[in-house]
Scaffold this motif. Structure first.
Motif, mmCIF file in Angstrom:
data_model
loop_
_atom_site.group_PDB
_atom_site.id
_atom_site.type_symbol
_atom_site.label_atom_id
_atom_site.label_comp_id
_atom_site.label_asym_id
_atom_site.label_seq_id
_atom_site.Cartn_x
_atom_site.Cartn_y
_atom_site.Cartn_z
ATOM 1 N N LEU A 174 -2.756 -2.775 5.895
ATOM 2 C CA LEU A 174 -3.059 -1.385 6.226
ATOM 3 C C LEU A 174 -4.523 -1.039 6.000
ATOM 4 C CD1 LEU A 174 0.084 0.361 4.692
ATOM 5 C CD2 LEU A 174 -0.429 0.078 7.114
ATOM 6 N N PHE A 175 -5.234 -1.854 5.240
ATOM 7 C CA PHE A 175 -6.608 -1.499 4.889
ATOM 8 C C PHE A 175 -7.531 -1.475 6.103
ATOM 9 C CE2 PHE A 175 -10.882 -2.184 3.090
ATOM 10 C CZ PHE A 175 -10.901 -1.130 2.183
ATOM 11 N N ARG A 176 -7.191 -2.222 7.145
ATOM 12 C CA ARG A 176 -8.037 -2.185 8.338
ATOM 13 C C ARG A 176 -8.047 -0.782 8.945
ATOM 14 N NH1 ARG A 176 -5.618 -2.993 13.437
ATOM 15 N NH2 ARG A 176 -3.347 -3.197 13.390
ATOM 16 N N HIS A 177 -6.921 -0.071 8.829
ATOM 17 C CA HIS A 177 -6.878 1.302 9.323
ATOM 18 C C HIS A 177 -7.728 2.225 8.447
ATOM 19 C CE1 HIS A 177 -3.839 -0.022 12.065
ATOM 20 N NE2 HIS A 177 -2.939 -0.223 11.127
ATOM 21 N N ILE A 178 -7.752 1.932 7.150
ATOM 22 C CA ILE A 178 -8.611 2.691 6.235
ATOM 23 C C ILE A 178 -10.072 2.512 6.634
ATOM 24 C CG2 ILE A 178 -9.395 2.906 3.841
ATOM 25 C CD1 ILE A 178 -6.536 3.872 4.174
ATOM 26 N N LYS B 188 -2.516 4.524 16.272
ATOM 27 C CA LYS B 188 -1.219 4.850 16.846
ATOM 28 C C LYS B 188 -0.183 3.935 16.229
ATOM 29 C CE LYS B 188 -3.059 6.491 21.256
ATOM 30 N NZ LYS B 188 -3.070 6.336 22.737
ATOM 31 N N LEU B 189 0.683 4.524 15.391
ATOM 32 C CA LEU B 189 1.655 3.740 14.642
ATOM 33 C C LEU B 189 3.040 4.367 14.750
ATOM 34 C CD1 LEU B 189 -0.434 3.368 11.347
ATOM 35 C CD2 LEU B 189 -0.184 1.641 13.130
ATOM 36 N N GLU B 190 4.045 3.620 14.309
ATOM 37 C CA GLU B 190 5.387 4.175 14.169
ATOM 38 C C GLU B 190 5.401 5.126 12.972
ATOM 39 O OE1 GLU B 190 7.891 3.609 16.240
ATOM 40 O OE2 GLU B 190 6.619 2.267 17.456
ATOM 41 N N ASP B 191 6.397 6.023 12.939
ATOM 42 C CA ASP B 191 6.460 7.017 11.870
ATOM 43 C C ASP B 191 6.479 6.381 10.492
ATOM 44 O OD1 ASP B 191 6.509 8.877 13.830
ATOM 45 O OD2 ASP B 191 8.544 9.595 13.468
ATOM 46 N N THR B 192 7.257 5.299 10.333
ATOM 47 C CA THR B 192 7.349 4.665 9.021
ATOM 48 C C THR B 192 6.000 4.068 8.609
ATOM 49 O OG1 THR B 192 8.157 2.650 10.096
ATOM 50 C CG2 THR B 192 9.800 4.159 9.203
ATOM 51 N N GLN B 193 5.248 3.548 9.593
ATOM 52 C CA GLN B 193 3.930 2.996 9.279
ATOM 53 C C GLN B 193 2.942 4.104 8.923
ATOM 54 O OE1 GLN B 193 3.674 0.801 13.074
ATOM 55 N NE2 GLN B 193 3.410 -1.052 11.856
ATOM 56 N N TYR B 194 3.068 5.265 9.589
ATOM 57 C CA TYR B 194 2.232 6.401 9.212
ATOM 58 C C TYR B 194 2.490 6.800 7.764
ATOM 59 C CZ TYR B 194 -0.055 7.845 13.568
ATOM 60 O OH TYR B 194 -0.861 7.921 14.658
ATOM 61 N N ALA B 195 3.773 6.811 7.386
ATOM 62 C CA ALA B 195 4.126 7.177 6.011
ATOM 63 C C ALA B 195 3.545 6.177 5.017
ATOM 64 C CB ALA B 195 5.649 7.255 5.866
ATOM 65 N N GLU B 196 3.556 4.889 5.368
ATOM 66 C CA GLU B 196 2.980 3.868 4.494
ATOM 67 C C GLU B 196 1.463 4.031 4.398
ATOM 68 O OE1 GLU B 196 4.273 0.288 6.319
ATOM 69 O OE2 GLU B 196 6.330 0.428 5.572
ATOM 70 N N LEU B 197 0.828 4.316 5.542
ATOM 71 C CA LEU B 197 -0.620 4.511 5.542
ATOM 72 C C LEU B 197 -0.993 5.761 4.752
ATOM 73 C CD1 LEU B 197 -3.401 3.600 6.483
ATOM 74 C CD2 LEU B 197 -3.016 4.832 8.636
ATOM 75 N N GLY C 212 -9.595 13.642 3.924
ATOM 76 C CA GLY C 212 -9.605 13.865 5.360
ATOM 77 C C GLY C 212 -8.523 13.081 6.074
ATOM 78 N N LEU C 213 -8.390 11.810 5.737
ATOM 79 C CA LEU C 213 -7.366 10.975 6.357
ATOM 80 C C LEU C 213 -5.970 11.448 5.962
ATOM 81 C CD1 LEU C 213 -6.525 8.577 8.058
ATOM 82 C CD2 LEU C 213 -6.874 7.101 6.053
ATOM 83 N N THR C 214 -5.791 11.836 4.712
ATOM 84 C CA THR C 214 -4.499 12.351 4.258
ATOM 85 C C THR C 214 -4.071 13.565 5.071
ATOM 86 O OG1 THR C 214 -4.799 11.530 1.995
ATOM 87 C CG2 THR C 214 -3.255 13.342 2.292
ATOM 88 N N ASP C 215 -4.979 14.507 5.275
ATOM 89 C CA ASP C 215 -4.672 15.710 6.053
ATOM 90 C C ASP C 215 -4.303 15.358 7.491
ATOM 91 O OD1 ASP C 215 -5.126 17.284 3.864
ATOM 92 O OD2 ASP C 215 -7.142 17.905 4.465
ATOM 93 N N GLU C 216 -5.035 14.439 8.088
ATOM 94 C CA GLU C 216 -4.770 14.047 9.466
ATOM 95 C C GLU C 216 -3.386 13.394 9.603
ATOM 96 O OE1 GLU C 216 -6.397 14.440 12.267
ATOM 97 O OE2 GLU C 216 -8.223 15.369 11.478
#
Length: 225
Positions: free
Chosen positions: A62-66, A77-86, A97-101
């Motif tokens: 997941l760090f690449r998205h960070i 663009k991820l699945e809902d479960t992946q968004y929750a993990e991120l 900022g990323l948390t709010d988004e």
């Protein structure tokens, strides 16, 4: 790694076994109050391995998205479960900022999936203004914001509360037994003596919360509302 490097200084990271290279500027400029910005501000001495990598014990996949967020402000663009993990990773690194988004995206998706709640925040507040007891057992609460409310001793059992926000709420002695609370946020909530027996808490966040018991809680794949 010590004082004396500027924003163009190269940084090598080993995140959960995956290796990345970036610059100090990338890690510090977009989110200057984050944990990563503090780590690489030059105020701290960081331990490196023999090849010059700083190890961070988090999810490397997941760090690449960070990093993409820090570089370009991109939301993947991820699945809902992946968004929750991120979202969990964003909160760990204190990336406001990323948390709010991500929270906004999850809330938007929950509404788009026809998970419209049976009640609103205003409906619930009316009960307390009138001094009436409220029972939310088996109610669809998905997607609503209940942050900061006093919901102590409320029975939420068997309710659908996907992506509900309970941040900073008083939920002492509440029952969340067998709820579907996928992606719900309980950050900094007071959960003393609350129970979550058999609950689906996949992707839920409890950062800074206290007193909760997760006996029997699970990540149910086929839970429906």
């Amino acid at each position: 790694m010590a004082d004396g490097y500027d924003s163009s200084s190269l940084v090598h990271l080993n995140v959960g076994g995956r290796k990345f290279s970036t610059t100090v500027g990338t890690l510090t400029q977009r989110e200057p109050d984050s944990m990563l910005a503090a780590m690489f501000s030059g105020r701290h001495t960081l331990r490196q391995d023999k090849k010059g990598y700083v190890f961070i014990d988090r999810d490397g996949k997941l760090f690449r998205h960070i990093l993409n967020w820090l570089r370009d402000g991109d939301i993947p663009k991820l699945e809902d479960t992946q968004y929750a993990e991120l979202l969990k990773e964003a909160k760990y690194y204190q990336l406001v900022g990323l948390t709010d988004e991500l929270q906004g995206e999850l809330l938007h998706r929950s509404k788009g999936e026809s998970l419209n709640s049976d009640v609103t925040r205003a409906d619930i507040m009316k009960y307390y203004i009138r001094g009436q007891h409220i029972n939310l057992r088996g109610v669809n609460l998905s997607g609503i914001d209940l942050s900061g409310l006093n919901l102590s001793k409320v029975d939420f059992s068997y309710s659908c509360m996907r992506y509900v926000r309970f941040s900073n709420a008083d939920i002492r002695d509440a029952k969340f037994n067998y709820v579907d609370a996928e992606g719900a946020t309980f950050d900094n909530a007071d959960l003393w003596d609350s129970t979550f027996y058999g609950a689906n808490l996949r992707g839920a966040s409890f950062v800074g919360s206290k007193g909760y018991r997760l006996f029997g809680a699970s990540c149910v794949e086929d839970c429906s509302c």
